[in-house]
Design a protein around this motif. Sequence first.
Motif, PDB file in Angstrom:
ATOM      1  N   ARG A   9       0.825  -1.206   0.000  1.00  0.00           N
ATOM      2  CA  ARG A   9       0.000   0.000   0.000  1.00  0.00           C
ATOM      3  C   ARG A   9       0.859   1.254   0.000  1.00  0.00           C
ATOM      4  NH1 ARG A   9      -4.214   0.316   4.583  1.00  0.00           N
ATOM      5  NH2 ARG A   9      -2.892  -1.328   5.400  1.00  0.00           N
ATOM      6  N   TYR A  10       1.922   1.244   0.809  1.00  0.00           N
ATOM      7  CA  TYR A  10       2.817   2.404   0.861  1.00  0.00           C
ATOM      8  C   TYR A  10       3.531   2.614  -0.468  1.00  0.00           C
ATOM      9  CZ  TYR A  10       2.268   3.108   5.875  1.00  0.00           C
ATOM     10  OH  TYR A  10       1.760   3.379   7.118  1.00  0.00           O
ATOM     11  N   ILE A  11       3.966   1.545  -1.091  1.00  0.00           N
ATOM     12  CA  ILE A  11       4.638   1.656  -2.387  1.00  0.00           C
ATOM     13  C   ILE A  11       3.672   2.172  -3.443  1.00  0.00           C
ATOM     14  CG2 ILE A  11       5.687   0.316  -4.251  1.00  0.00           C
ATOM     15  CD1 ILE A  11       7.007  -1.409  -2.061  1.00  0.00           C
ATOM     16  N   LYS A  12       2.448   1.667  -3.433  1.00  0.00           N
ATOM     17  CA  LYS A  12       1.439   2.111  -4.383  1.00  0.00           C
ATOM     18  C   LYS A  12       1.114   3.590  -4.175  1.00  0.00           C
ATOM     19  CE  LYS A  12      -2.929   0.436  -6.219  1.00  0.00           C
ATOM     20  NZ  LYS A  12      -4.022  -0.509  -6.030  1.00  0.00           N
TER      21      LYS A  12
ATOM     22  N   PHE B  20       3.095   5.829  -2.851  1.00  0.00           N
ATOM     23  CA  PHE B  20       4.279   6.595  -3.238  1.00  0.00           C
ATOM     24  C   PHE B  20       4.290   6.829  -4.743  1.00  0.00           C
ATOM     25  CE2 PHE B  20       8.555   6.492  -5.032  1.00  0.00           C
ATOM     26  CZ  PHE B  20       9.084   7.647  -4.471  1.00  0.00           C
ATOM     27  N   PHE B  21       4.062   5.785  -5.528  1.00  0.00           N
ATOM     28  CA  PHE B  21       4.102   5.931  -6.973  1.00  0.00           C
ATOM     29  C   PHE B  21       2.959   6.792  -7.491  1.00  0.00           C
ATOM     30  CE2 PHE B  21       6.985   2.218  -6.934  1.00  0.00           C
ATOM     31  CZ  PHE B  21       8.011   2.807  -7.647  1.00  0.00           C
ATOM     32  N   LYS B  22       1.780   6.703  -6.876  1.00  0.00           N
ATOM     33  CA  LYS B  22       0.674   7.583  -7.268  1.00  0.00           C
ATOM     34  C   LYS B  22       1.057   9.041  -7.028  1.00  0.00           C
ATOM     35  CE  LYS B  22      -3.486   4.800  -6.740  1.00  0.00           C
ATOM     36  NZ  LYS B  22      -4.726   4.632  -5.976  1.00  0.00           N
ATOM     37  N   GLY B  23       1.604   9.323  -5.855  1.00  0.00           N
ATOM     38  CA  GLY B  23       2.033  10.684  -5.544  1.00  0.00           C
ATOM     39  C   GLY B  23       3.159  11.148  -6.440  1.00  0.00           C
ATOM     40  N   PHE B  24       4.084  10.259  -6.754  1.00  0.00           N
ATOM     41  CA  PHE B  24       5.226  10.589  -7.604  1.00  0.00           C
ATOM     42  C   PHE B  24       4.756  10.976  -8.998  1.00  0.00           C
ATOM     43  CE2 PHE B  24       8.567   9.321 -10.574  1.00  0.00           C
ATOM     44  CZ  PHE B  24       9.642  10.035 -10.060  1.00  0.00           C
ATOM     45  N   PHE B  25       3.854  10.193  -9.574  1.00  0.00           N
ATOM     46  CA  PHE B  25       3.393  10.461 -10.929  1.00  0.00           C
ATOM     47  C   PHE B  25       2.467  11.661 -11.020  1.00  0.00           C
ATOM     48  CE2 PHE B  25       4.593   5.921 -11.621  1.00  0.00           C
ATOM     49  CZ  PHE B  25       5.609   6.187 -12.527  1.00  0.00           C
ATOM     50  N   VAL B  26       1.989  12.162  -9.903  1.00  0.00           N
ATOM     51  CA  VAL B  26       1.231  13.411  -9.882  1.00  0.00           C
ATOM     52  C   VAL B  26       2.179  14.579  -9.612  1.00  0.00           C
ATOM     53  CG1 VAL B  26      -0.508  14.726  -8.617  1.00  0.00           C
ATOM     54  CG2 VAL B  26      -0.947  12.347  -9.218  1.00  0.00           C
ATOM     55  N   ALA B  27       3.112  14.413  -8.692  1.00  0.00           N
ATOM     56  CA  ALA B  27       3.987  15.512  -8.282  1.00  0.00           C
ATOM     57  C   ALA B  27       4.988  15.912  -9.358  1.00  0.00           C
ATOM     58  CB  ALA B  27       4.722  15.135  -6.998  1.00  0.00           C
ATOM     59  N   VAL B  28       5.524  14.969 -10.093  1.00  0.00           N
ATOM     60  CA  VAL B  28       6.545  15.292 -11.097  1.00  0.00           C
ATOM     61  C   VAL B  28       5.988  16.185 -12.207  1.00  0.00           C
ATOM     62  CG1 VAL B  28       8.044  14.293 -12.862  1.00  0.00           C
ATOM     63  CG2 VAL B  28       8.043  13.349 -10.564  1.00  0.00           C
ATOM     64  N   PRO B  29       4.886  15.859 -12.850  1.00  0.00           N
ATOM     65  CA  PRO B  29       4.377  16.771 -13.895  1.00  0.00           C
ATOM     66  C   PRO B  29       3.972  18.144 -13.353  1.00  0.00           C
ATOM     67  CG  PRO B  29       3.328  14.628 -14.083  1.00  0.00           C
ATOM     68  CD  PRO B  29       4.110  14.611 -12.816  1.00  0.00           C
ATOM     69  N   VAL B  30       3.410  18.175 -12.157  1.00  0.00           N
ATOM     70  CA  VAL B  30       3.033  19.459 -11.564  1.00  0.00           C
ATOM     71  C   VAL B  30       4.277  20.301 -11.305  1.00  0.00           C
ATOM     72  CG1 VAL B  30       2.044  20.539  -9.498  1.00  0.00           C
ATOM     73  CG2 VAL B  30       0.868  18.624 -10.586  1.00  0.00           C
ATOM     74  N   THR B  31       5.331  19.706 -10.771  1.00  0.00           N
ATOM     75  CA  THR B  31       6.567  20.428 -10.486  1.00  0.00           C
ATOM     76  C   THR B  31       7.231  20.908 -11.770  1.00  0.00           C
ATOM     77  OG1 THR B  31       6.882  19.104  -8.497  1.00  0.00           O
ATOM     78  CG2 THR B  31       8.810  20.251  -9.353  1.00  0.00           C
ATOM     79  N   VAL B  32       7.296  20.070 -12.771  1.00  0.00           N
ATOM     80  CA  VAL B  32       7.922  20.463 -14.041  1.00  0.00           C
ATOM     81  C   VAL B  32       7.146  21.602 -14.688  1.00  0.00           C
ATOM     82  CG1 VAL B  32       8.406  19.670 -16.390  1.00  0.00           C
ATOM     83  CG2 VAL B  32       9.030  18.252 -14.443  1.00  0.00           C
ATOM     84  N   THR B  33       5.838  21.526 -14.671  1.00  0.00           N
ATOM     85  CA  THR B  33       5.016  22.599 -15.225  1.00  0.00           C
ATOM     86  C   THR B  33       5.223  23.898 -14.464  1.00  0.00           C
ATOM     87  OG1 THR B  33       3.375  21.000 -15.956  1.00  0.00           O
ATOM     88  CG2 THR B  33       2.654  23.290 -15.783  1.00  0.00           C
ATOM     89  N   PHE B  34       5.271  23.836 -13.143  1.00  0.00           N
ATOM     90  CA  PHE B  34       5.501  25.041 -12.331  1.00  0.00           C
ATOM     91  C   PHE B  34       6.848  25.658 -12.667  1.00  0.00           C
ATOM     92  CE2 PHE B  34       7.174  27.229  -8.633  1.00  0.00           C
ATOM     93  CZ  PHE B  34       6.137  28.104  -8.343  1.00  0.00           C
ATOM     94  N   LEU B  35       7.898  24.842 -12.709  1.00  0.00           N
ATOM     95  CA  LEU B  35       9.238  25.366 -12.981  1.00  0.00           C
ATOM     96  C   LEU B  35       9.352  25.912 -14.398  1.00  0.00           C
ATOM     97  CD1 LEU B  35      11.433  22.657 -11.237  1.00  0.00           C
ATOM     98  CD2 LEU B  35      10.895  24.957 -10.413  1.00  0.00           C
TER      99      LEU B  35
END
Length: 87
Positions: free
Chosen positions: A10-13, A15-30
């Motif tokens: 559950r923790y790994i799942k 983590f990956f859900k958060g990772f795949f949401v956070a990376v595009p949001v961060t790249v778009t912001f930057l």
Amino acid sequence: MAQAQGLGKRYIKAFFKGFFVAVPVTVTFLDRVACVARVEGASMQPSLNPGGRQDSDVVLLNHWSIRNYDVQRGDIVSLVVTSLALH
């Protein structure tokens, strides 16, 4: 033991859900809003790196102002030049 494995999955799942949401949001912001850059050397003295220090200063590059043409006298503008090799 089985309960611990289920908890780990559950923790790994999550983590990956958060990772795949956070990376595009961060790249778009930057890319669209602002990013952090480091200024080194004497080219921007005395505004940045005052006193002849060899340290680097950290600045926030505001992309939003450029998109709205909100540049005023005294603002520091950063340009990125890329060259394309055409054959």
